[in-house]
Write a protein that holds these residues in place. Structure first.
Motif, short mmCIF file in Angstrom:
data_model
loop_
_atom_site.label_atom_id
_atom_site.label_comp_id
_atom_site.label_asym_id
_atom_site.label_seq_id
_atom_site.Cartn_x
_atom_site.Cartn_y
_atom_site.Cartn_z
N GLY A 222 0.94 -1.20 -0.05
CA GLY A 222 0.13 0.00 0.16
C GLY A 222 0.99 1.25 0.05
O GLY A 222 0.34 2.11 0.34
N ARG A 223 2.13 1.24 -0.36
CA ARG A 223 2.92 2.43 -0.52
C ARG A 223 3.70 2.37 -1.83
O ARG A 223 3.92 1.46 -2.35
N LEU A 224 3.74 3.55 -2.38
CA LEU A 224 4.80 3.86 -3.42
C LEU A 224 6.08 4.53 -2.90
O LEU A 224 5.88 5.92 -2.47
N VAL A 225 7.06 4.06 -2.99
CA VAL A 225 8.40 4.74 -2.54
C VAL A 225 9.29 5.06 -3.68
O VAL A 225 9.37 4.29 -4.62
N SER A 226 9.35 6.49 -3.64
CA SER A 226 10.37 6.69 -4.81
C SER A 226 11.48 8.01 -4.56
O SER A 226 11.66 8.17 -3.14
N LEU A 227 11.69 8.71 -5.46
CA LEU A 227 12.71 9.77 -5.25
C LEU A 227 12.40 11.35 -5.08
O LEU A 227 13.35 11.73 -4.56
N ILE A 228 11.30 11.63 -5.33
CA ILE A 228 10.88 12.91 -5.02
C ILE A 228 10.29 13.24 -3.60
O ILE A 228 9.57 12.20 -3.15
N ARG A 229 10.46 14.57 -2.96
CA ARG A 229 9.73 14.93 -1.82
C ARG A 229 8.19 14.94 -2.10
O ARG A 229 7.88 15.31 -3.51
N PRO A 230 7.20 14.55 -1.30
CA PRO A 230 5.88 14.54 -1.75
C PRO A 230 5.30 15.83 -2.34
O PRO A 230 4.30 15.61 -3.20
N ASP A 231 5.69 17.13 -1.99
CA ASP A 231 5.40 18.18 -2.47
C ASP A 231 5.97 18.64 -3.93
O ASP A 231 5.76 19.74 -4.41
N HIS A 232 7.15 17.85 -4.15
CA HIS A 232 7.85 18.27 -5.33
C HIS A 232 7.27 17.40 -6.72
O HIS A 232 6.67 16.56 -6.48
N ALA A 233 7.65 18.01 -7.81
CA ALA A 233 7.22 17.34 -9.21
C ALA A 233 8.18 16.55 -9.70
O ALA A 233 9.43 17.03 -9.69
N ILE A 234 7.67 15.61 -10.49
CA ILE A 234 8.68 14.67 -11.50
C ILE A 234 7.89 14.69 -12.75
O ILE A 234 6.54 14.44 -12.83
#
Length: 296
Positions: A164-176
């Motif tokens: 139930g999680r998606l772990v990635s490289l950007i901060r939650p309020d930053h865009a990719i």
């Protein structure tokens, strides 16, 4: 679209990027030729059945590469990720040189969005910029694309989706910026169709731009269950140089640069949003990462 029916040579056609390009070029009416390691392999046979002409050889087989370029109109060059930095530069430079020697009309090199104009001093990060620099000084019509991070990277098993999680490289309020690999083929077909327009261009390409929060929302909607977004913890980044480099690049480096999605859509009107990709061609991989493959 040109009336010239000479073939296009596609490297990496048994992989994702090259496969996308081969498919898009066939759809656009180009004859396609591919260099493959094993012409009897399942992926190669699928290409043959789709109408692709196969040339068996390795990156070391310069004579085979030269023969594959004879009478070809264009070349799509992409290199696999399992090469050392030295191998990547050596093969990337050789492919471009042979293209220039054999009179290829249009050379398209797929680099990486993390490639910048300033070298880092780290060989694995500098391989693609070094190839780019070499391509630019050759007497050949050339275009360089830098695809942003692939959507496919988000649905690989082991990144928490089954929990139930998606772990990635950007901060939650930053865009990719994200790119659907199938869009790369459509961009390539558009580039080859307009040689003069794209001659000498180096451009980042992307399909969508989302924040970390929006990633969680999109995955939740398509998965049909709650998926929360998290950034990799600092202690994980501290011990993984590649992840740390990408995370920093997403904050203030080449991966943080904005791509004009309206301009992308003008080149490729079928541009895929993350939601449309997750619900369509990416859905099988999403189900596998969620651990729901085979469930009713």
């Amino acid at each position: 679209m040109t009336d010239d029916k000479r073939p296009m040579l596609v490297f990496g056609a048994t992989g994702r990027q090259g496969g996308s390009v081969a498919k898009a070029l066939l759809t656009a009416g180009w004859p396609v030729r591919a260099l493959v390691l094993d012409a009897t392999g399942a992926a190669s046979l699928r290409l043959r059945n789709a109408g692709v002409e196969l040339m068996q050889g390795t990156f070391e087989d310069r004579d085979v590469i030269r023969a594959a370029m004879e009478d070809a109109y264009g070349v799509f060059s992409v290199l696999p990720g399992n090469l050392t930095a030295e191998e990547e530069v050596r093969h990337g430079v050789a492919i471009a040189d042979i293209a220039a020697e054999t009179g290829i009309e249009h050379f398209l090199y797929s680099s990486g969005a993390s490639a910048g104009d300033v070298l880092t001093g780290v060989p694995r990060f500098d391989a693609k910029p070094r190839i780019e620099a070499h391509v630019r000084q050759l007497p050949i019509t050339a275009t360089i694309i830098r695809p942003m991070i692939f959507m496919e990277m988000l649905v690989r098993p082991g990144f928490g989706l089954d929990q139930g999680r998606l772990v990635s490289l950007i901060r939650p309020d930053h865009a990719i910026h994200l790119t659907a690999v199938e869009d790369i083929g459509k961009f390539a077909a558009a580039v080859f169709a307009e040689k003069v327009r794209f001659d000498g261009k180096t451009m980042k390409i992307a399909s969508d731009r989302v924040t970390g929060h929006e990633l969680g929302v999109a995955f939740t909607e398509v998965a049909g269950r709650s998926i929360t977004y998290e950034r990799f913890p600092d202690d994980v980044l501290a011990v993984n140089a590649d992840l740390a480099h990408m995370a920093k690049s997403l904050e203030d480096g080449p991966l943080s640069e904005k791509v004009d999605l309206d301009a992308m859509r003008e080149i490729n009107p079928e541009l895929l949003s993350l939601r449309s990709w997750l619900a369509g061609s990416g859905h099988a991989a999403l189900k596998e990462a969620l651990g729901t493959t085979g469930r009713r």
